[in-house]
Design a protein around this motif. Structure first.
Motif, mmCIF file in Angstrom:
data_model
loop_
_atom_site.group_PDB
_atom_site.id
_atom_site.type_symbol
_atom_site.label_atom_id
_atom_site.label_comp_id
_atom_site.label_asym_id
_atom_site.label_seq_id
_atom_site.Cartn_x
_atom_site.Cartn_y
_atom_site.Cartn_z
ATOM 1 N N ILE A 1 46.455 62.365 35.856
ATOM 2 C CA ILE A 1 46.382 63.689 35.239
ATOM 3 C C ILE A 1 47.721 64.039 34.582
ATOM 4 O O ILE A 1 47.773 64.693 33.535
ATOM 5 C CB ILE A 1 45.907 64.783 36.240
ATOM 6 C CG1 ILE A 1 45.415 66.013 35.468
ATOM 7 C CG2 ILE A 1 46.976 65.151 37.238
ATOM 8 C CD1 ILE A 1 44.505 66.923 36.274
ATOM 9 N N ILE B 1 48.218 65.123 30.749
ATOM 10 C CA ILE B 1 48.998 66.296 30.338
ATOM 11 C C ILE B 1 50.047 65.872 29.305
ATOM 12 O O ILE B 1 50.215 66.510 28.269
ATOM 13 C CB ILE B 1 49.677 66.973 31.559
ATOM 14 C CG1 ILE B 1 48.622 67.591 32.479
ATOM 15 C CG2 ILE B 1 50.677 68.037 31.121
ATOM 16 C CD1 ILE B 1 49.185 68.133 33.795
ATOM 17 N N TYR C 1 44.448 74.771 28.490
ATOM 18 C CA TYR C 1 44.122 75.717 29.573
ATOM 19 C C TYR C 1 43.306 75.017 30.667
ATOM 20 O O TYR C 1 43.618 75.124 31.849
ATOM 21 C CB TYR C 1 43.359 76.932 29.025
ATOM 22 C CG TYR C 1 43.248 78.041 30.053
ATOM 23 C CD1 TYR C 1 44.093 79.134 30.030
ATOM 24 C CD2 TYR C 1 42.306 77.980 31.084
ATOM 25 C CE1 TYR C 1 44.011 80.143 30.987
ATOM 26 C CE2 TYR C 1 42.214 78.969 32.049
ATOM 27 C CZ TYR C 1 43.063 80.047 31.995
ATOM 28 O OH TYR C 1 42.990 81.034 32.960
ATOM 29 N N GLN D 1 55.368 69.365 38.070
ATOM 30 C CA GLN D 1 55.267 67.979 37.579
ATOM 31 C C GLN D 1 56.647 67.337 37.486
ATOM 32 O O GLN D 1 56.833 66.173 37.835
ATOM 33 C CB GLN D 1 54.566 67.938 36.209
ATOM 34 C CG GLN D 1 53.098 68.338 36.229
ATOM 35 C CD GLN D 1 52.221 67.373 37.031
ATOM 36 O OE1 GLN D 1 52.641 66.287 37.419
ATOM 37 N NE2 GLN D 1 51.003 67.797 37.307
ATOM 38 N N PHE E 1 51.493 78.254 33.851
ATOM 39 C CA PHE E 1 51.484 76.868 33.364
ATOM 40 C C PHE E 1 52.900 76.305 33.295
ATOM 41 O O PHE E 1 53.135 75.133 33.584
ATOM 42 C CB PHE E 1 50.786 76.783 32.001
ATOM 43 C CG PHE E 1 49.288 76.983 32.074
ATOM 44 C CD1 PHE E 1 48.639 77.203 33.292
ATOM 45 C CD2 PHE E 1 48.505 76.952 30.915
ATOM 46 C CE1 PHE E 1 47.261 77.390 33.367
ATOM 47 C CE2 PHE E 1 47.126 77.126 30.977
ATOM 48 C CZ PHE E 1 46.502 77.353 32.199
ATOM 49 N N PHE F 1 50.030 81.125 30.248
ATOM 50 C CA PHE F 1 50.745 80.022 29.594
ATOM 51 C C PHE F 1 52.240 80.044 29.923
ATOM 52 O O PHE F 1 52.794 79.051 30.377
ATOM 53 C CB PHE F 1 50.536 80.047 28.073
ATOM 54 C CG PHE F 1 49.242 79.416 27.639
ATOM 55 C CD1 PHE F 1 49.154 78.045 27.443
ATOM 56 C CD2 PHE F 1 48.105 80.191 27.430
ATOM 57 C CE1 PHE F 1 47.959 77.449 27.048
ATOM 58 C CE2 PHE F 1 46.895 79.612 27.038
ATOM 59 C CZ PHE F 1 46.825 78.234 26.852
ATOM 60 N N LEU G 1 42.915 71.724 31.297
ATOM 61 C CA LEU G 1 43.566 70.583 31.953
ATOM 62 C C LEU G 1 44.623 71.051 32.957
ATOM 63 O O LEU G 1 44.711 70.529 34.073
ATOM 64 C CB LEU G 1 44.199 69.667 30.895
ATOM 65 C CG LEU G 1 44.877 68.400 31.432
ATOM 66 C CD1 LEU G 1 43.883 67.499 32.171
ATOM 67 C CD2 LEU G 1 45.551 67.617 30.299
ATOM 68 N N ILE G 2 45.419 72.041 32.572
ATOM 69 C CA ILE G 2 46.494 72.461 33.489
ATOM 70 C C ILE G 2 45.919 73.244 34.661
ATOM 71 O O ILE G 2 46.381 73.117 35.792
ATOM 72 C CB ILE G 2 47.593 73.221 32.730
ATOM 73 C CG1 ILE G 2 48.138 72.288 31.641
ATOM 74 C CG2 ILE G 2 48.717 73.632 33.678
ATOM 75 C CD1 ILE G 2 49.333 72.774 30.921
ATOM 76 N N THR G 3 44.860 74.020 34.404
ATOM 77 C CA THR G 3 44.181 74.694 35.509
ATOM 78 C C THR G 3 43.683 73.654 36.520
ATOM 79 O O THR G 3 43.897 73.778 37.736
ATOM 80 C CB THR G 3 43.002 75.533 34.961
ATOM 81 O OG1 THR G 3 43.546 76.591 34.170
ATOM 82 C CG2 THR G 3 42.167 76.128 36.086
ATOM 83 N N GLN G 4 43.041 72.599 36.009
ATOM 84 C CA GLN G 4 42.567 71.499 36.853
ATOM 85 C C GLN G 4 43.722 70.892 37.662
ATOM 86 O O GLN G 4 43.624 70.680 38.868
ATOM 87 C CB GLN G 4 41.950 70.425 35.936
ATOM 88 C CG GLN G 4 41.447 69.191 36.648
ATOM 89 C CD GLN G 4 40.373 69.547 37.650
ATOM 90 O OE1 GLN G 4 39.409 70.238 37.324
ATOM 91 N NE2 GLN G 4 40.549 69.127 38.897
ATOM 92 N N SER G 5 44.844 70.666 36.965
ATOM 93 C CA SER G 5 45.980 70.007 37.611
ATOM 94 C C SER G 5 46.596 70.897 38.700
ATOM 95 O O SER G 5 47.001 70.409 39.756
ATOM 96 C CB SER G 5 47.010 69.625 36.545
ATOM 97 O OG SER G 5 48.052 68.873 37.106
ATOM 98 N N ILE G 6 46.656 72.200 38.440
ATOM 99 C CA ILE G 6 47.170 73.135 39.456
ATOM 100 C C ILE G 6 46.265 73.088 40.694
ATOM 101 O O ILE G 6 46.733 73.078 41.827
ATOM 102 C CB ILE G 6 47.244 74.586 38.898
ATOM 103 C CG1 ILE G 6 48.335 74.694 37.834
ATOM 104 C CG2 ILE G 6 47.486 75.594 40.027
ATOM 105 C CD1 ILE G 6 48.366 76.036 37.094
ATOM 106 N N HIS H 1 53.797 75.154 36.591
ATOM 107 C CA HIS H 1 53.174 73.862 36.900
ATOM 108 C C HIS H 1 53.941 72.702 36.251
ATOM 109 O O HIS H 1 53.997 71.603 36.809
ATOM 110 C CB HIS H 1 51.706 73.852 36.468
ATOM 111 C CG HIS H 1 51.004 72.597 36.900
ATOM 112 N ND1 HIS H 1 50.821 72.274 38.229
ATOM 113 C CD2 HIS H 1 50.498 71.547 36.189
ATOM 114 C CE1 HIS H 1 50.209 71.092 38.307
ATOM 115 N NE2 HIS H 1 50.016 70.641 37.086
#
Lengths: 252, 252
Positions: B234, B238, A239, B176, B169, B165, A241-246, B172
């Motif tokens: 990042i 991931i 949760y 990627q 996510f 999720f 890491l992907i929030t950060q990446s978004i 996202h």
């Protein structure tokens, strides 16, 4: 008619056999399988061999076995200077034995045993060692799909990584969503329309424009509430890491 | 006929207005919007008000504004003891002002401006403070969707996390995948059938059974090659974390 021999007996092989059987351009002359009984339900016994020595003449030989076995199988073929291709996303063309003319015929789709796939829409990624072979591969590809691409080994490597993100990792997000539902006695069914719509959206929209949710809105309050709510460590890490990446993408 | 007033002017509101206009059970008597001009393209001017004092009588008032504004808007309503619901996945029923009978009418779907949604399949998650109001909400919900669920505030919290999720996510992951493609001059189009099929698969299969790819096969060689191949920090993180998580699930 293009004469084709398929080598293998797994999921991809079985999907290829089914689609070749229906094609008017392709003549599936033979299938090689170490375990012929795996294929009895989709093709006549007489068309299957389990001996390399008995492999018959064809315009194209399609090796559709596990990645690790491709080099070995291509070395075992008892002939030279014929067109031999593999179907793997992650194996370079050079892994095929160079006694034959080499190529790649990679269907970019996720194949499962009991789920049929409309091959017509499956992107086929082609590569050939020699230019004249490319048109043969193209003819074969066009006969079963309207989505055919010329993709180099280097591009195919990238494509496989991209496919891991948009398919394998996406499926894992479904697993995580299902886990959260089960912990709270919510049927997973309730998420299915959302799953479909999310995939459908990016058929027309750029995924960056399609991004919704607390991360892209930078809704700190909801993000904190969610992180508190999740009690599984790796789920919490995902949760965050992907929030950060978004949010990183948004800043670009 | 159920008389409904909708309060708001955003994406969800506009989708609700469209579907209520077509319903034979619902009479959309009025819309409250601070900026009425946002709605001129979908509803008659005379049906819109920008003043709380002018809000008319109805069986249900649907507050469909940003999460932060729900409490404030519900306090501003100049009446008491009527059925007032919000449409948010992440706001508790208690956030609504208790001078009215409170409820939740949460459509679990991702709504975008220029993309229509078939409301018929949108799961509607209902909750009410008083039991007699539940049947009113249910009547409203059944009139526009065949997928209606009784979901408590606690379950709705979980559902919102699950939705992050499987939708935010997941989207996202598409971003990627598109980034990887663009770096290698591959059109994103090539991934679209895979994206659809991955979503389609879990409509019938359990996502754990549907998992494919190097992580679940524990194909260390491919995993290492992919990690080497990725040059964005990042993205690499991931890749590692989700690979790890897929393998953790497998071990259970």
């Amino acid at each position: 008619m293009l004469k084709v021999v398929v080598i293998g007996s797994g999921n991809v092989t079985q999907h290829l056999i089914s689609v070749f059987k229906e094609s008017e351009t392709v003549q599936l002359v033979q299938v090689y399988a170490r375990n012929p009984e795996n294929l009895y339900h989709i093709i006549d016994k007489e068309k299957i061999t389990d001996s390399f020595e008995n492999i018959t003449d064809a315009d194209i030989y399609i090796i559709s076995v596990t990645d690790d076995a491709i080099a070995q199988v291509s070395s075992s073929l008892p002939f030279t200077n014929r067109l031999v291709v593999h179907t793997s996303g992650s194996v370079a063309l050079e892994q095929l034995n160079n006694k034959n003319r080499r190529g790649v015929f990679y269907p970019l789709q996720t194949f499962s045993k009991n789920k049929s796939v409309n091959f017509n829409t499956v992107p086929l990624c082609l590569e050939s060692e020699f230019e004249k072979d490319y048109s043969i591969l193209e003819q074969l590809a066009n006969s079963i799909s309207h989505s055919v691409y010329n993709i180099s080994s280097q591009q195919r490597k990238a494509l496989h990584v991209a496919a891991v993100f948009v398919s394998n990792f996406v499926n894992h997000m479904y697993v995580q969503g299902k886990n959260v539902c089960e912990e709270h006695n919510i049927p997973f069914d309730i998420l299915k329309p959302l799953i479909l719509e999310t995939a459908d959206k990016v058929q027309q929209m750029d995924p960056i424009a399609a991004q919704t949710g607390p991360a892209v809105r930078n809704d700190r309050q909801t993000i904190e509430k969610h992180i508190d709510f999740i009690n599984n460590d790796i789920q919490k890490e995902i949760y965050k890491l992907i929030t950060q990446s978004i949010q990183d993408v948004k800043k670009l």
